[in-house]
Write an enzyme that holds these catalytic residues in place. Structure first.
Site, PDB file in Angstrom:
ATOM      1  N   LEU A 131       0.847  -1.200   0.000  1.00  0.00           N
ATOM      2  CA  LEU A 131       0.000   0.000   0.000  1.00  0.00           C
ATOM      3  C   LEU A 131       0.880   1.247   0.000  1.00  0.00           C
ATOM      4  O   LEU A 131       0.841   2.059   0.913  1.00  0.00           O
ATOM      5  CB  LEU A 131      -0.952  -0.005   1.198  1.00  0.00           C
ATOM      6  CG  LEU A 131      -2.114   0.989   1.122  1.00  0.00           C
ATOM      7  CD1 LEU A 131      -3.137   0.544   0.085  1.00  0.00           C
ATOM      8  CD2 LEU A 131      -2.807   1.134   2.485  1.00  0.00           C
ATOM      9  N   GLY A 132       1.680   1.367  -1.049  1.00  0.00           N
ATOM     10  CA  GLY A 132       2.451   2.599  -1.249  1.00  0.00           C
ATOM     11  C   GLY A 132       1.599   3.574  -2.040  1.00  0.00           C
ATOM     12  O   GLY A 132       0.367   3.483  -2.054  1.00  0.00           O
ATOM     13  N   ARG A 133       2.278   4.477  -2.737  1.00  0.00           N
ATOM     14  CA  ARG A 133       1.541   5.504  -3.487  1.00  0.00           C
ATOM     15  C   ARG A 133       0.602   4.888  -4.515  1.00  0.00           C
ATOM     16  O   ARG A 133      -0.570   5.265  -4.622  1.00  0.00           O
ATOM     17  CB  ARG A 133       2.526   6.449  -4.185  1.00  0.00           C
ATOM     18  CG  ARG A 133       3.199   7.417  -3.249  1.00  0.00           C
ATOM     19  CD  ARG A 133       4.233   8.230  -3.992  1.00  0.00           C
ATOM     20  NE  ARG A 133       5.422   7.422  -4.218  1.00  0.00           N
ATOM     21  CZ  ARG A 133       6.666   7.830  -3.981  1.00  0.00           C
ATOM     22  NH1 ARG A 133       6.879   9.052  -3.550  1.00  0.00           N
ATOM     23  NH2 ARG A 133       7.691   7.049  -4.198  1.00  0.00           N
ATOM     24  N   ILE A 134       1.110   3.907  -5.275  1.00  0.00           N
ATOM     25  CA  ILE A 134       0.289   3.322  -6.348  1.00  0.00           C
ATOM     26  C   ILE A 134      -0.809   2.433  -5.748  1.00  0.00           C
ATOM     27  O   ILE A 134      -1.975   2.516  -6.146  1.00  0.00           O
ATOM     28  CB  ILE A 134       1.188   2.554  -7.350  1.00  0.00           C
ATOM     29  CG1 ILE A 134       2.078   3.562  -8.098  1.00  0.00           C
ATOM     30  CG2 ILE A 134       0.343   1.746  -8.335  1.00  0.00           C
ATOM     31  CD1 ILE A 134       3.177   2.942  -8.957  1.00  0.00           C
ATOM     32  N   ILE A 160       1.081  -4.772 -11.694  1.00  0.00           N
ATOM     33  CA  ILE A 160       1.475  -3.514 -12.340  1.00  0.00           C
ATOM     34  C   ILE A 160       2.761  -2.992 -11.693  1.00  0.00           C
ATOM     35  O   ILE A 160       3.034  -1.794 -11.721  1.00  0.00           O
ATOM     36  CB  ILE A 160       0.353  -2.445 -12.252  1.00  0.00           C
ATOM     37  CG1 ILE A 160      -0.211  -2.367 -10.828  1.00  0.00           C
ATOM     38  CG2 ILE A 160      -0.728  -2.718 -13.272  1.00  0.00           C
ATOM     39  CD1 ILE A 160      -1.186  -1.215 -10.592  1.00  0.00           C
ATOM     40  N   ARG A 175       6.592  -5.029 -10.774  1.00  0.00           N
ATOM     41  CA  ARG A 175       7.714  -5.619 -11.495  1.00  0.00           C
ATOM     42  C   ARG A 175       7.500  -7.119 -11.540  1.00  0.00           C
ATOM     43  O   ARG A 175       6.995  -7.718 -10.582  1.00  0.00           O
ATOM     44  CB  ARG A 175       9.037  -5.344 -10.768  1.00  0.00           C
ATOM     45  CG  ARG A 175       9.597  -3.968 -10.985  1.00  0.00           C
ATOM     46  CD  ARG A 175      10.152  -3.772 -12.397  1.00  0.00           C
ATOM     47  NE  ARG A 175      10.791  -2.472 -12.525  1.00  0.00           N
ATOM     48  CZ  ARG A 175      10.165  -1.353 -12.869  1.00  0.00           C
ATOM     49  NH1 ARG A 175       8.876  -1.367 -13.153  1.00  0.00           N
ATOM     50  NH2 ARG A 175      10.829  -0.212 -12.950  1.00  0.00           N
ATOM     51  N   ASP A 201       1.164  -6.511 -16.612  1.00  0.00           N
ATOM     52  CA  ASP A 201       1.795  -5.440 -17.403  1.00  0.00           C
ATOM     53  C   ASP A 201       3.309  -5.623 -17.450  1.00  0.00           C
ATOM     54  O   ASP A 201       3.996  -4.876 -18.136  1.00  0.00           O
ATOM     55  CB  ASP A 201       1.450  -4.083 -16.761  1.00  0.00           C
ATOM     56  CG  ASP A 201       1.870  -2.889 -17.629  1.00  0.00           C
ATOM     57  OD1 ASP A 201       1.654  -2.954 -18.858  1.00  0.00           O
ATOM     58  OD2 ASP A 201       2.417  -1.915 -17.080  1.00  0.00           O
ATOM     59  N   GLU A 257      11.184  -9.180 -20.246  1.00  0.00           N
ATOM     60  CA  GLU A 257      10.415  -8.409 -21.234  1.00  0.00           C
ATOM     61  C   GLU A 257      11.358  -7.566 -22.104  1.00  0.00           C
ATOM     62  O   GLU A 257      12.404  -7.140 -21.634  1.00  0.00           O
ATOM     63  CB  GLU A 257       9.410  -7.493 -20.513  1.00  0.00           C
ATOM     64  CG  GLU A 257      10.077  -6.486 -19.581  1.00  0.00           C
ATOM     65  CD  GLU A 257       9.087  -5.694 -18.732  1.00  0.00           C
ATOM     66  OE1 GLU A 257       8.176  -6.295 -18.129  1.00  0.00           O
ATOM     67  OE2 GLU A 257       9.241  -4.459 -18.684  1.00  0.00           O
ATOM     68  N   HIS A 316       3.898  -3.479 -20.711  1.00  0.00           N
ATOM     69  CA  HIS A 316       4.536  -2.574 -19.741  1.00  0.00           C
ATOM     70  C   HIS A 316       4.287  -1.106 -20.103  1.00  0.00           C
ATOM     71  O   HIS A 316       5.231  -0.373 -20.429  1.00  0.00           O
ATOM     72  CB  HIS A 316       6.045  -2.853 -19.636  1.00  0.00           C
ATOM     73  CG  HIS A 316       6.663  -2.237 -18.407  1.00  0.00           C
ATOM     74  ND1 HIS A 316       7.792  -2.700 -17.817  1.00  0.00           N
ATOM     75  CD2 HIS A 316       6.285  -1.178 -17.649  1.00  0.00           C
ATOM     76  CE1 HIS A 316       8.105  -1.962 -16.759  1.00  0.00           C
ATOM     77  NE2 HIS A 316       7.184  -1.015 -16.638  1.00  0.00           N
TER      78      HIS A 316
HETATM   79  C1  8YV Z   1       8.952   2.551 -17.206  1.00  0.00           C
HETATM   80  C2  8YV Z   1       8.355   1.909 -14.953  1.00  0.00           C
HETATM   81  O1  8YV Z   1       9.998   3.259 -16.759  1.00  0.00           O
HETATM   82  O2  8YV Z   1       8.060   3.748 -13.535  1.00  0.00           O
HETATM   83  C3  8YV Z   1       8.518   2.623 -13.675  1.00  0.00           C
HETATM   84  O3  8YV Z   1       9.144   2.064 -12.779  1.00  0.00           O
HETATM   85  O4  8YV Z   1       8.596   0.739 -15.040  1.00  0.00           O
HETATM   86  C4  8YV Z   1       7.865   2.574 -16.166  1.00  0.00           C
HETATM   87  O5  8YV Z   1       7.340   3.826 -15.960  1.00  0.00           O
HETATM   88  C5  8YV Z   1       8.429   2.999 -18.524  1.00  0.00           C
HETATM   89  O6  8YV Z   1       8.051   1.867 -19.187  1.00  0.00           O
HETATM   90  C6  8YV Z   1       9.394   3.777 -19.346  1.00  0.00           C
HETATM   91  O7  8YV Z   1      10.442   3.026 -19.778  1.00  0.00           O
END
Ligand code: 8YV
Length: 315
Positions: free
Chosen positions: A153-156, A232, A234, A258, A263, A281
């Site tokens: 539960l961070g910012r996102i 969404i 890593r 995503d 990738e 992504h």
């Molecule tokens: C990528 C991201 O940087 O914010 C992040 O950590 O993975 C993305 O915003 C974006 O795909 C640009 O390369």
């Protein structure tokens, strides 16, 4: 500042590259045929790296640049930057937090809705002529009234949860400690417990060595055959082999992803599944957010070389 040399690890949109090219002497690493030779040729001149979240900067790259002072990341995630290597030489690191939070949350919610309601399959049904030939599309699962677990539960994660309240969903979360942000959001202190409670499990953790494969076989088993995982953050936060096994055996219901190991060269097992929604992504991929990210990459570099405070330092 035209004499300051910057290694650009990956491409940016033209509107971001133009001001960088005007201000600095940019070296386009990603265009070089022989990248090692390219770095060797420019190594002593390079004082900054401009990179992207998923590309980062490895120890080998950092160590090959003896006069490196700063790494500016276009992305909130800096897990691909070797912070230990940077820290050892007091190299500064910046990222682009906040400006992308709401767009990433929006895409996470869109992925949950699209997958649960069969938005993409529904369109394929129509376009292929099946609607006319075979009749109505399959019934799908609702999201309103269901349970959403937020892993991190961070910012996102917070912005995802706030949006889901608007869909009358119940919210629980797992983090290092209860956040006390909303009285009716339940804190569950372990990921498997959160998964067992959830219909939809959102993975919104910042990735690190500690969170690697935090969504593993135990968490997926707890989520169960009706559950959906939405990632969404890593790929490294999820054990991808375990996820593929669970999707293939239908021991979880579905996934909306995503991010992927290796990738954009993703595991072909994903392409054979009919219970996944796969995205390239692009959760931060709006014109508005990407412009703000590019500006932060630029502003941090300029601030550093003008001797001012960094805007969004990590290190
Ligand atoms: C990528 C991201 O940087 O914010 C992040 O950590 O993975 C993305 O915003 C974006 O795909 C640009 O390369």
């Amino acid at each position: 500042m035209r004499e300051v040399e910057i290694l650009q690890v990956g491409p940016y949109p033209a509107w971001d590259e133009m001001p960088l090219n005007e201000k600095f002497r940019m070296h386009r690493y990603f265009d070089a045929e022989d990248r090692t030779a390219f770095v060797e040729r420019h190594a002593t001149g390079i004082r900054g790296i401009a990179t992207r979240g998923e590309l980062g900067a490895s120890r080998a790259l950092i160590e090959s640049l003896p006069n490196l002072e700063i790494i500016s990341v276009y992305g909130v995630g800096y897990d691909a930057v070797d912070l230990e290597a940077a820290g050892e030489r007091r190299i500064r690191v910046t990222n682009t937090p906040d400006v992308l939070t709401k767009d990433v949350a929006d895409l996470g919610v869109a992925m949950m809705l699209a997958q649960s309601r069969g938005v993409i399959g529904g369109e394929r049904w129509l376009v292929s002529g099946n609607w006319e030939a075979k009749g109505l599309y399959d019934l799908r699962s609702r999201v309103n009234g269901k349970r959403a677990g937020i892993l991190g539960l961070g910012r996102i994660g917070y912005e995802v949860a706030r949006r889901l309240v608007g869909f009358d969903m119940e919210i629980a979360y797992t983090d290092l400690a209860p956040a006390g942000l909303a009285a009716d959001w339940t804190f569950i202190d372990d990921p498997a417990g959160l998964a067992a409670w959830s219909d939809f499990l959102f993975v919104t953790l910042a990735a690190s060595a500690q969170t690697r494969h935090i969504v593993g076989r135990d968490v997926l088993a707890a989520l169960g055959p009706e559950g959906m995982v939405i990632n969404i953050s890593r790929a490294s936060n999820v054990d991808e082999e375990a996820l593929l096994d669970a999707l293939e055996s239908r021991s979880i219901g579905s996934a909306a992803l995503d991010v992927f190991e290796g990738e954009p060269d993703i595991n072909p097992r994903f392409l054979r599944l009919d219970n996944v929604l796969l995205q390239p992504h692009h959760a931060s991929g709006t014109v508005e957010t990407r412009k703000a990210m590019g500006k932060l990459v630029y502003d941090n570099l300029v601030a550093h070389f003008e001797g001012r405070d960094l805007l969004t330092p990590v290190l």
